[in-house]
Design a protein around this motif. Structure first.
Motif, PDB file in Angstrom:
ATOM      1  N   VAL A 175       0.874  -1.168   0.117  1.00  0.00           N
ATOM      2  CA  VAL A 175      -0.118   0.166   0.138  1.00  0.00           C
ATOM      3  C   VAL A 175       0.871   1.245  -0.049  1.00  0.00           C
ATOM      4  O   VAL A 175       1.429   1.159   1.039  1.00  0.00           O
ATOM      5  CB  VAL A 175      -1.069   0.054   0.883  1.00  0.00           C
ATOM      6  CG1 VAL A 175      -2.031   1.287   1.468  1.00  0.00           C
ATOM      7  CG2 VAL A 175      -1.984  -1.284   1.148  1.00  0.00           C
ATOM      8  N   ILE A 176       1.188   2.092  -0.709  1.00  0.00           N
ATOM      9  CA  ILE A 176       1.436   3.308  -0.600  1.00  0.00           C
ATOM     10  C   ILE A 176       0.488   4.554  -0.862  1.00  0.00           C
ATOM     11  O   ILE A 176      -0.553   4.758  -1.122  1.00  0.00           O
ATOM     12  CB  ILE A 176       1.658   3.766  -2.422  1.00  0.00           C
ATOM     13  CG1 ILE A 176       2.617   2.780  -2.994  1.00  0.00           C
ATOM     14  CG2 ILE A 176       2.289   5.132  -2.395  1.00  0.00           C
ATOM     15  CD1 ILE A 176       2.886   2.383  -4.443  1.00  0.00           C
ATOM     16  N   PRO A 177       0.497   5.300   1.132  1.00  0.00           N
ATOM     17  CA  PRO A 177      -0.141   6.485   1.531  1.00  0.00           C
ATOM     18  C   PRO A 177      -0.631   7.616   0.142  1.00  0.00           C
ATOM     19  O   PRO A 177       0.373   7.836   0.155  1.00  0.00           O
ATOM     20  CB  PRO A 177       0.443   6.526   3.099  1.00  0.00           C
ATOM     21  CG  PRO A 177       2.196   6.435   2.720  1.00  0.00           C
ATOM     22  CD  PRO A 177       2.301   4.782   1.366  1.00  0.00           C
ATOM     23  N   GLY A 178      -1.518   7.786   0.541  1.00  0.00           N
ATOM     24  CA  GLY A 178      -2.041   9.544   0.126  1.00  0.00           C
ATOM     25  C   GLY A 178      -1.700   9.901   0.424  1.00  0.00           C
ATOM     26  O   GLY A 178      -2.099  10.533   1.995  1.00  0.00           O
ATOM     27  N   ILE A 179      -2.210  11.689  -0.013  1.00  0.00           N
ATOM     28  CA  ILE A 179      -2.757  12.860   1.315  1.00  0.00           C
ATOM     29  C   ILE A 179      -4.251  12.454   1.306  1.00  0.00           C
ATOM     30  O   ILE A 179      -4.869  11.934   0.370  1.00  0.00           O
ATOM     31  CB  ILE A 179      -2.637  13.804   0.588  1.00  0.00           C
ATOM     32  CG1 ILE A 179      -0.824  14.665   0.421  1.00  0.00           C
ATOM     33  CG2 ILE A 179      -3.140  15.027   0.982  1.00  0.00           C
ATOM     34  CD1 ILE A 179      -0.914  15.551  -0.501  1.00  0.00           C
TER      35      ILE A 179
END
Length: 244
Positions: free
Chosen positions: A129-133
């Motif tokens: 999982v690549i986090p996002g704003i």
């Protein structure tokens, strides 16, 4: 198992707010999946328009139901469960040999639909999982006013909560974010009015996206229930006098 599932957070909606890592992953993808309402292009797909490689295979995951049935109705719960089961199995099967990128608005682990797939593919597929704003960060930045000061406590609520719960928590909050407004907006307005917070509340629709609208909630028609909207109440600040 040579493939994996990578869920990339896309941020609040402006493509320029996608992280460098997510941007690189999306542009290199050969298989891309995203959620959307049947008959719509999909918000996640719109954000990455022009970023996908030529020949990429797309997997639109179309919700079987959205707002046609109440979210707590047994038929709604059963339909969504079957939907997530189907796509978890399909993506896990693909991930045995390929890497598939799943697009998710905001941050995948913050009210994101991907969390329902994530729980289902544990142990049967490699997952990253690549986090996002978070979308709410884009919305409060759009107002031009800090959401919290000093020792303010930020409370995040879902507009689907019972009205009495919304009233109680709104009274106790310093700064407030209410997600999942949509058709719950009239209830949210009533709750904030009862808590004495309506005059300080803002509605931010499509924050950081084309068509962005920022308005005082008290001035918004009760029947105006935009889907991509968040309600904000800024904190007053529990700041020491010397810092003011």
């Amino acid at each position: 198992m040579t493939g994996r599932i990578i869920c990339t957070g896309l941020g609040p909606g402006d493509p320029d707010l996608i992280s460098v890592r997510a941007d690189r992953t999306i542009r290199a993808a050969r298989h891309v999946a995203y959620f959307r309402k049947a008959g719509r292009a999909g918000q996640a797909r719109r954000i990455v328009d022009g970023m996908l490689a030529e020949g990429v295979v797309e997997y639109p995951m179309e919700y079987p139901v959205t707002t046609e049935i109440a979210f707590d109705h047994p038929d709604y719960i059963a339909a969504l469960a079957a939907f997530y089961d189907h796509w978890a199995d399909r993506l896990a099967t693909l991930a045995r040999t390929e890497t598939i990128v799943v697009l998710c608005e905001g941050d995948p682990f913050f009210y994101g639909s991907f969390m329902h797939l994530h729980s289902r593919v544990q142990g049967i597929a490699k997952v990253e999982v690549i986090p996002g704003i978070p979308g709410m960060a884009g919305c409060w930045t759009a107002t031009g006013v800090p959401i919290t000061w000093g020792d303010d406590v930020l409370t995040v609520l879902a507009g689907t909560l019972p009205e009495d719960d919304l009233i109680r928590r709104a009274r106790d909050a310093d700064a407030l974010v209410i997600m999942k407004t949509g058709r719950n907006l009239p209830k949210v307005r009533r709750a904030l009015a009862a808590a004495g917070r309506l005059e300080a509340a803002w509605l931010v629709e499509r924050g950081t996206m084309p068509g962005q609208r920022i308005a005082r909630l008290a001035d918004v028609d009760a029947a105006d229930c935009p889907y991509f909207a968040i309600v904000l109440v800024h904190g007053h600040g529990r700041r020491p006098e010397a810092l003011e």
